[in-house]
Design an enzyme around this catalytic site. Structure first.
Site, PDB file in Angstrom:
ATOM      1  N   HIS A 181      -9.079   0.144  -8.609  1.00 24.46           N
ATOM      2  CA  HIS A 181      -9.333  -1.252  -8.200  1.00 24.46           C
ATOM      3  C   HIS A 181     -10.219  -1.958  -9.235  1.00 24.46           C
ATOM      4  O   HIS A 181      -9.961  -3.097  -9.615  1.00 24.46           O
ATOM      5  CB  HIS A 181     -10.094  -1.298  -6.868  1.00 24.46           C
ATOM      6  CG  HIS A 181      -9.337  -0.823  -5.671  1.00 24.46           C
ATOM      7  ND1 HIS A 181      -9.860   0.047  -4.750  1.00 24.46           N
ATOM      8  CD2 HIS A 181      -8.098  -1.129  -5.209  1.00 24.46           C
ATOM      9  CE1 HIS A 181      -8.989   0.264  -3.783  1.00 24.46           C
ATOM     10  NE2 HIS A 181      -7.899  -0.432  -4.038  1.00 24.46           N
ATOM     11  N   LYS A 222      -4.600  -0.446   9.514  1.00 19.68           N
ATOM     12  CA  LYS A 222      -5.344   0.709   9.017  1.00 19.68           C
ATOM     13  C   LYS A 222      -6.657   0.877   9.771  1.00 19.68           C
ATOM     14  O   LYS A 222      -7.363  -0.107  10.014  1.00 19.68           O
ATOM     15  CB  LYS A 222      -5.654   0.527   7.519  1.00 19.68           C
ATOM     16  CG  LYS A 222      -4.429   0.530   6.627  1.00 19.68           C
ATOM     17  CD  LYS A 222      -4.829   0.438   5.163  1.00 19.68           C
ATOM     18  CE  LYS A 222      -3.613   0.442   4.246  1.00 19.68           C
ATOM     19  NZ  LYS A 222      -3.963   0.206   2.835  1.00 19.68           N
ATOM     20  N   ARG A 273       0.662   1.004  -9.042  1.00 17.91           N
ATOM     21  CA  ARG A 273       0.584   2.379  -9.555  1.00 17.91           C
ATOM     22  C   ARG A 273       1.967   2.968  -9.784  1.00 17.91           C
ATOM     23  O   ARG A 273       2.137   3.821 -10.646  1.00 17.91           O
ATOM     24  CB  ARG A 273      -0.174   3.281  -8.563  1.00 17.91           C
ATOM     25  CG  ARG A 273      -1.660   3.020  -8.516  1.00 17.91           C
ATOM     26  CD  ARG A 273      -2.279   3.649  -7.304  1.00 17.91           C
ATOM     27  NE  ARG A 273      -1.678   3.116  -6.080  1.00 17.91           N
ATOM     28  CZ  ARG A 273      -2.113   3.358  -4.863  1.00 17.91           C
ATOM     29  NH1 ARG A 273      -3.140   4.156  -4.682  1.00 17.91           N
ATOM     30  NH2 ARG A 273      -1.526   2.826  -3.808  1.00 17.91           N
ATOM     31  N   SER A 296      -7.576   4.881  -2.156  1.00 17.27           N
ATOM     32  CA  SER A 296      -8.707   4.935  -1.226  1.00 17.27           C
ATOM     33  C   SER A 296      -8.495   6.017  -0.180  1.00 17.27           C
ATOM     34  O   SER A 296      -9.459   6.677   0.239  1.00 17.27           O
ATOM     35  CB  SER A 296      -8.891   3.582  -0.524  1.00 17.27           C
ATOM     36  OG  SER A 296      -9.202   2.586  -1.459  1.00 17.27           O
TER      37      SER A 296
HETATM   38  O1  PNS Z   1      -5.393  -2.633   0.233  1.00 19.31           O
HETATM   39  P1  PNS Z   1      -4.249  -2.951   1.160  1.00 19.31           P
HETATM   40  O2  PNS Z   1      -4.556  -2.463   2.568  1.00 19.31           O
HETATM   41  O3  PNS Z   1      -2.941  -2.451   0.648  1.00 19.31           O
HETATM   42  O4  PNS Z   1      -4.164  -4.548   1.222  1.00 19.31           O
HETATM   43  C1  PNS Z   1      -3.143  -5.195   1.956  1.00 19.31           C
HETATM   44  C2  PNS Z   1      -3.520  -6.656   2.256  1.00 19.31           C
HETATM   45  C3  PNS Z   1      -4.823  -6.724   3.036  1.00 19.31           C
HETATM   46  C4  PNS Z   1      -3.711  -7.394   0.943  1.00 19.31           C
HETATM   47  C5  PNS Z   1      -2.342  -7.257   3.077  1.00 19.31           C
HETATM   48  O5  PNS Z   1      -2.225  -6.551   4.245  1.00 19.31           O
HETATM   49  C6  PNS Z   1      -2.531  -8.733   3.373  1.00 19.31           C
HETATM   50  O6  PNS Z   1      -2.284  -9.553   2.526  1.00 19.31           O
HETATM   51  N1  PNS Z   1      -2.980  -9.063   4.605  1.00 19.31           N
HETATM   52  C7  PNS Z   1      -3.231 -10.446   5.000  1.00 19.31           C
HETATM   53  C8  PNS Z   1      -2.312 -10.895   6.152  1.00 19.31           C
HETATM   54  C9  PNS Z   1      -1.200 -11.786   5.652  1.00 19.31           C
HETATM   55  O7  PNS Z   1      -1.419 -12.795   5.011  1.00 19.31           O
HETATM   56  N2  PNS Z   1       0.068 -11.376   5.960  1.00 19.31           N
HETATM   57  C10 PNS Z   1       1.259 -12.119   5.681  1.00 19.31           C
HETATM   58  C11 PNS Z   1       1.772 -12.118   4.255  1.00 19.31           C
HETATM   59  S1  PNS Z   1       1.907 -10.557   3.500  1.00 19.31           S
END
Ligand code: PNS
Length: 161
Positions: A18, A42, A95, A132
């Site tokens: 990150h 999660k 990745r 993570s």
């Molecule tokens: O580190 P992660 O858990 O892979 O991150 C995922 C994250 C938090 C970036 C993703 O779940 C997200 O964008 N959540 C916000 C909710 C949202 O906007 N959803 C609709 C479009 S994807």
């Protein structure tokens, strides 16, 4: 007009992978917002304020001097945060093709919702295996996580887990 890029994620906890993406984004855009997003899919390992604090410490340790703001978002869509701060760019690390498959629908939906573009940066090869979830598992079982995380995270998790 200054270009703000948003680097969103769970960061539970922040890893060296990150941090590499944050540093490279900071070298490309005028301003970077690292956004700790609560992901309801999660189960949380660390509380959001601790995740934010560890990211700030890691940025300081790394000596990233360009403007990087660390904040959190739990009030709805990611694109709502971007609209609030006047950004139309999300930056994500990739990745592998597994990440690409996971990220592709989110990227398309975010563009449909608000004409937000997602810029993908390939993860540095030395961090390609770091996640993570792997860090959480190794830390919980008492292993050494120092090769995978910023020093502040390793120190914090040694004390608290
Ligand atoms: O580190 P992660 O858990 O892979 O991150 C995922 C994250 C938090 C970036 C993703 O779940 C997200 O964008 N959540 C916000 C909710 C949202 O906007 N959803 C609709 C479009 S994807």
């Amino acid at each position: 007009m200054s270009r703000i890029a948003v680097v969103p994620g769970s960061f539970d906890p922040v890893t060296l992978g990150h941090l590499d993406v944050i540093e490279r984004a900071a070298g490309i855009f005028d301003e970077v917002h690292v956004l700790v997003v609560h992901n309801p899919d999660k189960k949380a390992f660390l509380p959001v304020p601790e995740r934010e604090s560890l990211i700030r410490q890691a940025i300081q340790e790394r000596g990233i001097s360009s403007p990087v703001e660390v904040t959190n978002w739990s009030m709805g869509l990611l694109v709502d945060y971007l609209q609030q701060v006047g950004s139309n760019i999300i930056v994500k690390g990739l990745r592998s093709n597994v990440d690409l498959s996971y990220e592709t629908p989110m990227s398309i939906v975010n563009r449909d919702l608000a004409e937000v573009e997602t810029v993908f940066l390939l993860t540095a090869p030395e961090h390609g295996h770091v996640s993570s979830s792997l860090v959480r598992q190794v830390a919980t079982l008492g292993g050494d996580i120092s090769p995978y995380v910023p020093r502040s995270v390793a120190t914090f998790l040694q004390k608290h887990r």
